[in-house]
Design a protein around this motif. Structure first.
Motif, PDB file in Angstrom:
ATOM      1  N   GLY A 295     -52.968 -19.901  58.665  1.00  0.00           N
ATOM      2  CA  GLY A 295     -51.526 -19.994  58.630  1.00  0.00           C
ATOM      3  C   GLY A 295     -51.003 -20.854  59.739  1.00  0.00           C
ATOM      4  O   GLY A 295     -51.737 -21.235  60.620  1.00  0.00           O
ATOM      5  N   VAL A 296     -49.729 -21.126  59.712  1.00  0.00           N
ATOM      6  CA  VAL A 296     -49.086 -21.899  60.760  1.00  0.00           C
ATOM      7  C   VAL A 296     -47.908 -21.089  61.257  1.00  0.00           C
ATOM      8  O   VAL A 296     -47.097 -20.620  60.482  1.00  0.00           O
TER       9      VAL A 296
ATOM     10  N   THR B  24     -46.122 -10.339  59.370  1.00  0.00           N
ATOM     11  CA  THR B  24     -47.487 -10.747  59.038  1.00  0.00           C
ATOM     12  C   THR B  24     -48.522 -10.095  59.940  1.00  0.00           C
ATOM     13  O   THR B  24     -49.714 -10.154  59.661  1.00  0.00           O
ATOM     14  N   ALA B  25     -48.107  -9.442  61.003  1.00  0.00           N
ATOM     15  CA  ALA B  25     -49.046  -8.869  61.971  1.00  0.00           C
ATOM     16  C   ALA B  25     -49.977  -7.852  61.347  1.00  0.00           C
ATOM     17  O   ALA B  25     -51.174  -7.837  61.648  1.00  0.00           O
ATOM     18  N   SER B  26     -49.490  -6.991  60.475  1.00  0.00           N
ATOM     19  CA  SER B  26     -50.350  -5.957  59.901  1.00  0.00           C
ATOM     20  C   SER B  26     -51.428  -6.549  59.012  1.00  0.00           C
ATOM     21  O   SER B  26     -52.541  -6.020  58.955  1.00  0.00           O
ATOM     22  N   GLN B  27     -51.161  -7.662  58.330  1.00  0.00           N
ATOM     23  CA  GLN B  27     -52.178  -8.286  57.490  1.00  0.00           C
ATOM     24  C   GLN B  27     -53.298  -8.902  58.321  1.00  0.00           C
ATOM     25  O   GLN B  27     -54.435  -8.945  57.889  1.00  0.00           O
TER      26      GLN B  27
ATOM     27  N   LEU C 104     -55.540 -11.914  50.997  1.00  0.00           N
ATOM     28  CA  LEU C 104     -54.892 -11.910  52.300  1.00  0.00           C
ATOM     29  C   LEU C 104     -53.800 -12.975  52.358  1.00  0.00           C
ATOM     30  O   LEU C 104     -52.688 -12.721  52.832  1.00  0.00           O
ATOM     31  N   CYS C 105     -54.088 -14.153  51.830  1.00  0.00           N
ATOM     32  CA  CYS C 105     -53.119 -15.240  51.838  1.00  0.00           C
ATOM     33  C   CYS C 105     -51.878 -14.854  51.029  1.00  0.00           C
ATOM     34  O   CYS C 105     -50.746 -15.096  51.451  1.00  0.00           O
ATOM     35  N   THR C 106     -52.080 -14.247  49.881  1.00  0.00           N
ATOM     36  CA  THR C 106     -50.962 -13.801  49.050  1.00  0.00           C
ATOM     37  C   THR C 106     -50.111 -12.776  49.789  1.00  0.00           C
ATOM     38  O   THR C 106     -48.880 -12.827  49.745  1.00  0.00           O
ATOM     39  N   GLN C 107     -50.757 -11.859  50.506  1.00  0.00           N
ATOM     40  CA  GLN C 107     -50.018 -10.856  51.292  1.00  0.00           C
ATOM     41  C   GLN C 107     -49.217 -11.526  52.400  1.00  0.00           C
ATOM     42  O   GLN C 107     -48.057 -11.159  52.649  1.00  0.00           O
TER      43      GLN C 107
ATOM     44  N   GLN D 198     -46.910 -18.563  56.131  1.00  0.00           N
ATOM     45  CA  GLN D 198     -47.463 -19.721  55.460  1.00  0.00           C
ATOM     46  C   GLN D 198     -48.967 -19.606  55.485  1.00  0.00           C
ATOM     47  O   GLN D 198     -49.537 -19.202  56.501  1.00  0.00           O
ATOM     48  N   CYS D 199     -49.622 -19.962  54.389  1.00  0.00           N
ATOM     49  CA  CYS D 199     -51.064 -19.731  54.302  1.00  0.00           C
ATOM     50  C   CYS D 199     -51.698 -20.616  53.246  1.00  0.00           C
ATOM     51  O   CYS D 199     -51.044 -20.998  52.272  1.00  0.00           O
TER      52      CYS D 199
END
Length: 75
Positions: free
Chosen positions: A2-3, A22-25, A59-62, A69-70
């Motif tokens: 991600g960025v 996004t931290a939890s993912q 993970l990216c979808t989450q 962004q992923c």
């Protein structure tokens, strides 16, 4: 994959950025953080893994669902 701005990227992956959705993912994922310059701004690229393609896509979808962004890298 991600960025994110500096205060989000390093803090979230290391567990200090609890305010970012996004931290939890990313919690508990091995991470490699690289600094880069894009259009005159400093950004941080975060690569997590190793993950299989299905797990990486999930993970990216989450992350995208949480506003991040992923993309899934092939290597």
């Amino acid at each position: 994959a991600g960025v994110a701005p500096a205060d989000e990227a390093a803090g979230d992956v290391e567990g200090r950025g609890g305010a970012d959705p996004t931290a939890s993912q990313l919690s508990g994922q091995p991470a490699l953080i690289r600094q880069a310059e894009v259009n005159g701004k400093t950004i941080y690229r975060v690569r997590v893994g190793p993950l299989g393609k299905t797990e990486a896509t999930s993970l990216c979808t989450q992350l995208q669902g949480a506003g991040g962004q992923c993309f899934v890298a092939k290597n």
